[in-house]
Design a protein around this motif. Structure first.
Motif, PDB file in Angstrom:
ATOM      1  N   PHE A   1      25.470  38.291  -2.127  1.00 40.23           N
ATOM      2  CA  PHE A   1      25.201  36.960  -2.681  1.00 40.23           C
ATOM      3  C   PHE A   1      24.711  37.029  -4.120  1.00 40.23           C
ATOM      4  N   ALA A   2      23.990  38.090  -4.454  1.00 40.12           N
ATOM      5  CA  ALA A   2      23.484  38.234  -5.824  1.00 40.12           C
ATOM      6  C   ALA A   2      24.615  38.411  -6.823  1.00 40.12           C
ATOM      7  N   GLN A   3      25.738  38.993  -6.375  1.00 36.68           N
ATOM      8  CA  GLN A   3      26.853  39.232  -7.287  1.00 36.68           C
ATOM      9  C   GLN A   3      27.774  38.030  -7.440  1.00 36.68           C
ATOM     10  N   LEU A   4      27.612  37.029  -6.582  1.00 39.07           N
ATOM     11  CA  LEU A   4      28.440  35.830  -6.679  1.00 39.07           C
ATOM     12  C   LEU A   4      27.931  34.910  -7.779  1.00 39.07           C
ATOM     13  N   ASP A   5      28.855  34.158  -8.384  1.00 40.01           N
ATOM     14  CA  ASP A   5      28.432  33.092  -9.285  1.00 40.01           C
ATOM     15  C   ASP A   5      27.615  32.082  -8.494  1.00 40.01           C
ATOM     16  N   GLN A   6      26.544  31.594  -9.084  1.00 42.94           N
ATOM     17  CA  GLN A   6      25.668  30.664  -8.379  1.00 42.94           C
ATOM     18  C   GLN A   6      25.599  29.338  -9.115  1.00 42.94           C
ATOM     19  N   VAL A   7      25.630  28.266  -8.362  1.00 44.75           N
ATOM     20  CA  VAL A   7      25.474  26.936  -8.943  1.00 44.75           C
ATOM     21  C   VAL A   7      24.083  26.845  -9.567  1.00 44.75           C
ATOM     22  N   GLU A   8      24.039  26.407 -10.791  1.00 49.14           N
ATOM     23  CA  GLU A   8      22.756  26.330 -11.481  1.00 49.14           C
ATOM     24  C   GLU A   8      21.977  25.091 -11.048  1.00 49.14           C
ATOM     25  N   ASP A   9      20.698  25.149 -11.244  1.00 53.23           N
ATOM     26  CA  ASP A   9      19.808  24.009 -11.060  1.00 53.23           C
ATOM     27  C   ASP A   9      19.762  23.494  -9.631  1.00 53.23           C
ATOM     28  N   ILE A  10      19.821  24.414  -8.669  1.00 52.45           N
ATOM     29  CA  ILE A  10      19.602  24.062  -7.257  1.00 52.45           C
ATOM     30  C   ILE A  10      18.600  25.063  -6.679  1.00 52.45           C
ATOM     31  N   GLU A  11      17.608  24.544  -6.017  1.00 52.02           N
ATOM     32  CA  GLU A  11      16.681  25.390  -5.259  1.00 52.02           C
ATOM     33  C   GLU A  11      16.604  24.840  -3.845  1.00 52.02           C
ATOM     34  N   VAL A  12      16.612  25.748  -2.866  1.00 48.55           N
ATOM     35  CA  VAL A  12      16.623  25.325  -1.470  1.00 48.55           C
ATOM     36  C   VAL A  12      15.426  25.911  -0.723  1.00 48.55           C
ATOM     37  N   ILE A  13      14.653  25.028  -0.122  1.00 46.89           N
ATOM     38  CA  ILE A  13      13.602  25.420   0.815  1.00 46.89           C
ATOM     39  C   ILE A  13      14.170  25.211   2.212  1.00 46.89           C
ATOM     40  N   GLY A  14      14.054  26.217   3.051  1.00 45.93           N
ATOM     41  CA  GLY A  14      14.564  26.107   4.414  1.00 45.93           C
ATOM     42  C   GLY A  14      13.436  25.963   5.411  1.00 45.93           C
ATOM     43  N   LEU A  15      13.594  25.039   6.348  1.00 46.03           N
ATOM     44  CA  LEU A  15      12.613  24.810   7.407  1.00 46.03           C
ATOM     45  C   LEU A  15      13.281  24.987   8.762  1.00 46.03           C
ATOM     46  N   ASP A  16      12.726  25.847   9.602  1.00 40.96           N
ATOM     47  CA  ASP A  16      13.305  26.081  10.921  1.00 40.96           C
ATOM     48  C   ASP A  16      12.250  26.746  11.800  1.00 40.96           C
ATOM     49  N   VAL A  17      12.382  26.555  13.106  1.00 44.06           N
ATOM     50  CA  VAL A  17      11.454  27.205  14.033  1.00 44.06           C
ATOM     51  C   VAL A  17      11.800  28.676  14.240  1.00 44.06           C
ATOM     52  N   ALA A  18      13.005  29.081  13.852  1.00 38.95           N
ATOM     53  CA  ALA A  18      13.480  30.456  14.100  1.00 38.95           C
ATOM     54  C   ALA A  18      12.987  31.390  12.995  1.00 38.95           C
ATOM     55  N   GLU A  19      11.943  32.142  13.273  1.00 37.32           N
ATOM     56  CA  GLU A  19      11.297  32.964  12.255  1.00 37.32           C
ATOM     57  C   GLU A  19      12.227  34.040  11.699  1.00 37.32           C
ATOM     58  N   ASN A  20      12.968  34.711  12.564  1.00 35.38           N
ATOM     59  CA  ASN A  20      13.853  35.778  12.089  1.00 35.38           C
ATOM     60  C   ASN A  20      14.970  35.228  11.212  1.00 35.38           C
TER      61      ASN A  20
END
Length: 289
Positions: free
Chosen positions: A113-132
């Motif tokens: 994923f680090a080597q892929l082009d990334q859409v700028e100006d987006i940040e994602v916080i993820g919320l889930d009960v699944a810790e792993n």
């Protein structure tokens, strides 16, 4: 408004897939869901991209997204990169045959994923009960912050409020039903402290959204449903699952003819915005394209 017992009944109609949601990496998750043609994140992607564009136009800055029920960061992967849901299926199917450990998969994915082009100006916080799953999303670089917690049973910790204050867009693609108005009640004070976010929830047709809409309404938001548009979540896992879902839909006065009768679980989009913004541009015009 449904009580907890009624939600349990509706969830019991669906095939049980709890065993795939909290592995240390996504291989089992995608192996299982590929067998039933799971596709709601891909179906939702163009709509969410449009909403992100509109939010970016409004704020002129980075769009902060809170993805509820984020699992392994699948929505983040699709929104941040030029990837389809099939691309993710193909990747983890290939890695699944490599005999790699979870630690090796995470390392490979972080590099991928680090080597892929990334859409700028987006940040994602993820919320889930699944810790792993949440931990994987963070370690693979898909989630900028992961929150592994169950807001159905516990309050939102005060120390995460600063992370949620900038949120511009709250999303979910299929978790409503497991997630109820209780989670939104916990999130509202934090996500409205510094901004006026939009909420985009893709909800299976058998799960009423009225309790969540009412909760958001008390905070000054208006919820609209995108009419004449349905989004495929996945195929029914069995004839028994389909029959149970059709029965629940019919009991609620929802006609499944030509829809769920064709063999798929279908979702609708509920968009919630501040009252003045919803009045200015109705959802049908906002998402006309």
């Amino acid at each position: 408004m449904l009580d907890d017992h009624r939600y349990d009944e509706l969830n019991d109609a669906k095939a049980t897939m709890d065993h795939i949601y909290d592995h240390a990496d996504p291989r089992a998750y995608f192996r299982e869901l590929k067998s039933v043609g799971y596709q709601i994140p891909g179906a939702a992607k163009p709509v969410l991209q449009k909403l992100i564009e509109l939010r970016q136009r409004k704020t002129g800055d980075t769009v902060h997204i809170l993805d509820i029920g984020c699992s392994y960061g699948i929505n983040a992967a699709l929104l941040k990169h030029d990837l389809s849901i099939q691309d993710l299926y193909d990747r983890w199917a290939e890695l699944g045959h490599a005999g790699a450990t979870a630690e090796e998969i995470i390392e490979k994915d972080a590099d991928f994923f680090a080597q892929l082009d990334q859409v700028e100006d987006i940040e994602v916080i993820g919320l889930d009960v699944a810790e792993n799953a949440v931990a994987y999303g963070e370690q693979a670089g898909l989630l900028d912050r992961g929150l592994a917690m169950d807001l159905e049973t516990k309050p939102l910790p005060q120390d995460v409020w600063p992370d949620l204050a900038p949120v511009d867009l709250v999303t979910s693609t299929g978790c409503v039903g497991y997630v109820t108005e209780k989670s939104f009640e916990e999130l509202l004070p934090a996500v409205t402290k510094g901004a006026r976010p939009w909420f985009a929830n893709f909800v299976l047709r058998m799960f009423p959204f009225d309790a969540i809409a009412e909760t958001l309404g008390k905070a000054g938001f208006v919820t609209e449903k995108l009419s004449q548009r349905l989004f495929v979540q996945r195929k029914f896992a069995s004839r028994d699952e389909q029959e149970k879902v059709l029965e629940h839909l019919t009991e609620q006065g929802i006609d499944p003819s030509g829809k769920e009768t064709q063999g798929y679980l279908l979702a609708e989009l509920y968009l919630t915005r501040p009252r003045d913004e919803a009045a200015e541009v109705p959802i049908q015009r906002l998402l006309a394209a």
